[in-house]
Write a protein that holds these residues in place. Structure first.
Motif, PDB file in Angstrom:
ATOM      1  N   LYS A 170      51.700  42.421  42.028  1.00 32.93           N
ATOM      2  CA  LYS A 170      50.258  42.249  42.266  1.00 32.93           C
ATOM      3  C   LYS A 170      49.478  43.488  41.816  1.00 32.93           C
ATOM      4  CE  LYS A 170      51.111  39.092  46.118  1.00 32.93           C
ATOM      5  NZ  LYS A 170      51.162  38.969  47.591  1.00 32.93           N
ATOM      6  N   ASP A 174      57.090  42.363  45.550  1.00 34.62           N
ATOM      7  CA  ASP A 174      55.965  41.432  45.387  1.00 34.62           C
ATOM      8  C   ASP A 174      54.669  42.192  45.145  1.00 34.62           C
ATOM      9  OD1 ASP A 174      57.597  39.273  45.693  1.00 34.62           O
ATOM     10  OD2 ASP A 174      57.194  39.017  47.833  1.00 34.62           O
ATOM     11  N   VAL A 208      46.118  39.732  48.513  1.00 33.80           N
ATOM     12  CA  VAL A 208      45.669  40.084  47.161  1.00 33.80           C
ATOM     13  C   VAL A 208      44.267  40.681  47.220  1.00 33.80           C
ATOM     14  CG1 VAL A 208      45.103  39.155  44.879  1.00 33.80           C
ATOM     15  CG2 VAL A 208      47.100  38.297  46.106  1.00 33.80           C
ATOM     16  N   GLN A 228      49.137  43.800  38.115  1.00 31.57           N
ATOM     17  CA  GLN A 228      48.112  42.910  37.555  1.00 31.57           C
ATOM     18  C   GLN A 228      46.705  43.472  37.739  1.00 31.57           C
ATOM     19  OE1 GLN A 228      48.829  39.215  39.578  1.00 31.57           O
ATOM     20  NE2 GLN A 228      50.651  38.713  38.390  1.00 31.57           N
ATOM     21  N   GLU A 229      46.534  44.254  38.802  1.00 29.77           N
ATOM     22  CA  GLU A 229      45.186  44.740  39.153  1.00 29.77           C
ATOM     23  C   GLU A 229      44.834  46.086  38.520  1.00 29.77           C
ATOM     24  OE1 GLU A 229      42.893  43.078  40.703  1.00 29.77           O
ATOM     25  OE2 GLU A 229      44.266  41.391  40.933  1.00 29.77           O
TER      26      GLU A 229
END
Length: 746
Positions: A231, A227, A191, A234-235
């Motif tokens: 991530k 996956d 992440v 979200q960023e």
């Protein structure tokens, strides 16, 4: 002609064996060696022989590589690509080079580190080097440098900003090139790394190279890992990406739209509509229209492709409604039909407290539903149980009724007041039209990897599909009247006979002109009336007229070989001109090009890589690789191609399969192609089959043969205009009773 025999002892020049390749080999500080390489010998033996010639020990630490701009290493797998006259270079082995670079990029000296990263970015394009560097856990080292590098050099950044920017740019370039080989899974990244890459999209907006590579990494992450999609989503926000579309750099705009498309494509079904709403709030469509489509510069192929993908993904949002059947018991859905009736006839609700008024109201509703053109007058909800178009048709009808109310009322009342059989049933025609428009726009199909067919007019309105329907339903009503069609026309299966087939032809011909706005599309349709379509069809029919009488068929049979030879020569001439092909890979915008052409004597195929798509003629000396036509064993197409048997989403794409063909030569040699379009595919497969003495079987050959045969026959029959050609030859007259009329010249 006398035969001259060579004396017994005289030497006759023989062609070199096929396994022997003559090359030049360079070594820094020494004169190049001219050498014959025996392809049957192990590569390690050849390298040892070269090292011995320059008195170099430890030959296992050396390797050969191409001396051109690619610098690719030569391995047992690719050694067959070495051609006569090639220039090679003796250099350190991939493992040795990878080890040295692995150490150099960790240097404490900024200058040494920068130079090492620059070299790494260059070498990483070679899969042989990439494998060795990845074996040293090089990807992890690069990600650690990205994650911690900015903090470590925070102070240096202010005083050495250009150096820092270049260093980060080379690091990201090397990372992208290494990942492109598909050796390492995208699922392995942290992440922290994703956060850092996402932060560069905002932090380095002015540094084009860093921004470009950061966007490319984000796109690849989203496309290659579910996956990572979550991530990245979200960023990075759409709001962070939008400003990059408002700049002037088309490449950055292309990468930005590609990331948006990737997020759109990989979003779960329940999130996709939510994302579409965000895009609408951020005015993505109008920003693209202003800063990309209507910008004062040409749109390149990759941008056109990304706009096409966005167009397809946007229309695919309609798939859910298209495949949803109407529930006759759902009151909310039934209310839409009531609203259609209310707008058309302005009926006021009546009291329902008596059975008499209820019966009267049912009778009135049935009459009105018939006027609205539904098949089921009693329960019109049943008309929307077929999918496609399902509820999408009802949505379109309601949009038309609310946003183009005058046109809606005019069409309904105009047709409901007719007493002949030529009324256009609005309900049924709307359902059929919606289904047709979904077919034309391929709603529900995934975007093609090779298509660039976007329509600017769909970016001019937030509800472009509904507006498209509104224009087309008015066209259908107009064409219906011009054809004096009846409801039976819906059942006409014969090609081009029914009103829907004519309307489809009108729409397709107008779309082909790529109108820049919906108003322009509407004006194109006004020039394509039913009368005009008939004229166009008649003209096409005259050009393709097929005479079926026996004498004409015999004449066709006689001249067909001549026409086929003409087509064959045209195909071969096109191969001699050559074509630029694209090497598709997982990161489409980094496409590399290669060119292939046939020699003028039709004996050899010349091909080679290009840095970019050529603007003019490609010089012969730039195509270093050769393939003798005599070595070609077969030409295969579609799923039979070796490069189409590999795994990957690209290889499963139907349109790519239809453009793929391969030349098979030697025992395992292959030359793989993906044609730029269907026309080039037909030209090359025809030409290659002609070279191999096989029949040309493409659609293009059939069309060309029909056209040229028709033209040739018309030319030959010009003198017989208005003369009836008999089906059978005239009878042979009886023999005369005597031959006294014969004149003896002697």
């Amino acid at each position: 002609c006398p035969v001259v025999l060579a004396p017994k002892n005289s030497s006759v020049a023989m062609p070199p064996p096929a396994d022997i390749v003559k090359v030049a080999i360079e070594w820094p500080g020494a004169y190049p060696k001219l050498m014959e390489i025996d392809q049957k010998k192990p590569l390690s033996s050849i390298i040892k022989e070269v090292c011995d010639g320059w008195s170099l020990a430890n030959h296992d630490q050396f390797a050969l590589q191409h001396a051109d701009s690619s610098n690719f290493y030569i391995t047992e797998k690719n050694r067959n690509e070495i051609k006569n006259g090639a220039i090679l270079r003796l250099t350190t082995s991939p493992a040795q080079n990878a080890q040295q670079l692995h150490e150099r990029i960790q240097s404490s000296s900024m200058d040494a580190k920068l130079e090492a990263l620059k070299d790494l970015a260059n070498y990483s394009r070679d899969v042989t080097f990439a494998q060795e560097f990845i074996n040293l856990d090089g990807i992890s080292l690069l990600t650690q440098m990205v994650e911690s590098g900015t903090e470590r050099y925070q102070k240096l950044q202010k005083i050495m900003k250009p150096c820092f920017g270049d260093m980060l740019s080379f690091t990201l370039t090397a990372f992208v090139e290494l990942m492109d080989h598909g050796i390492v899974s995208w699922d392995t990244f942290s992440v922290a790394f994703i956060k850092k890459i996402a932060s560069y999209v905002n932090k380095f907006a002015s540094d084009i190279s860093i921004l470009q590579r950061s966007l490319a990494i984000l796109e690849s992450m989203v496309l290659n890992s579910h996956d990572l999609y979550q991530k990245v989503a979200q960023e990075i926000t759409i709001g962070q990406l939008i400003p990059h579309l408002q700049g002037t750099d088309q490449e950055i705009q292309t990468y930005t739209i590609a990331v948006i498309n990737a997020l759109f494509l990989k979003a779960p079904d329940d999130k996709r509509q939510e994302m579409a709403n965000i895009l609408a709030q951020k005015q993505l469509r109008s920003i693209i229209l202003t800063h990309v489509i209507r910008a004062q510069r040409a749109i390149n192929n990759e941008m056109a492709h990304q706009l096409y993908v966005l167009q397809v993904l946007t229309f695919n949002l309609l798939e859910d409604r298209m495949m949803t059947k109407m529930d006759p018991q759902d009151q909310a859905q039934r209310d839409i039909i009531f609203e259609l009736r209310r707008i058309a006839f302005d009926a006021e609700s009546e009291p329902n407290n008596s059975s008499g008024s209820m019966e009267k109201r049912k009778s009135m509703y049935t009459r009105d539903y018939k006027k609205l053109g539904f098949i089921n007058h009693v329960n019109p909800a049943m008309d929307f149980t077929q999918t496609p178009p399902g509820m999408l048709a009802l949505d379109n009808m309601l949009y038309f009724a609310k946003h183009h109310q005058d046109a809606y009322i005019r069409i309904v009342l105009e047709n409901s007041s007719r007493e002949d059989k030529h009324e256009c049933p609005f309900g049924r025609s709307s359902i059929e039209l919606t289904k047709m428009l979904c077919e034309i726009l391929k709603v529900g199909e995934l975007p093609s990897e090779t298509c660039n067919d976007f329509h600017p007019m769909f970016f001019t309105h937030d509800r472009s599909f509904e507006e498209f329907f509104c224009i087309c339903i008015q066209l259908l009503n107009k064409t219906w009247k011009e054809m004096r069609a009846t409801s039976e026309d819906f059942n006409k299966a014969r090609k081009r006979a029914g009103v829907m087939q004519v309307v489809k032809e009108q729409i397709m011909r107008a779309l082909t002109t790529k109108p820049s706005s919906l108003d322009q599309f509407k004006s194109k349709l006004q020039n394509l009336s039913y009368t005009e379509i008939l004229k166009i069809r008649q003209s096409e029919r005259m050009n393709q007229e097929d005479f079926q009488s026996r004498p004409i068929l015999e004449l066709k049979e006689k001249i067909q070989p001549e026409i086929l030879e003409l087509i064959k020569q045209q195909r071969l001439n096109r191969l001699v001109e050559g074509t630029c092909f694209r090497k598709l890979n997982s990161r489409r915008r980094q496409d590399k090009f290669w060119y292939c052409r046939l020699s003028p004597n039709h004996k050899v195929l010349h091909y080679g890589d290009l840095e970019e798509s050529p603007q003019g003629e490609v010089p012969h000396d730039s195509l270093q690789d050769k393939l003798p036509v005599a070595d070609i064993k077969a030409v295969v197409t579609g799923k039979d191609c070796p490069h189409m048997k590999e795994k990957g989403a690209l290889k499963q794409n139907k349109e790519v399969l239809e453009l793929a063909f391969s030349i098979l030569y030697d025992s395992s040699g292959q030359l793989n192609f993906i044609a730029p379009d269907k026309h080039e595919y037909c030209v090359w497969t025809d030409g290659l089959n002609a070279l191999l003495g096989k029949d040309m079987l493409s659609d293009l050959t059939r069309n060309d043969l029909d056209t040229l045969l028709s033209m040739e026959i018309k030319l030959r029959l010009l003198d017989l205009e208005n003369i009836q050609i008999p089906d059978a030859p005239p009878p042979i007259p009886k023999e005369p009773s005597n031959y006294d009329f014969v004149y003896d010249c002697n």
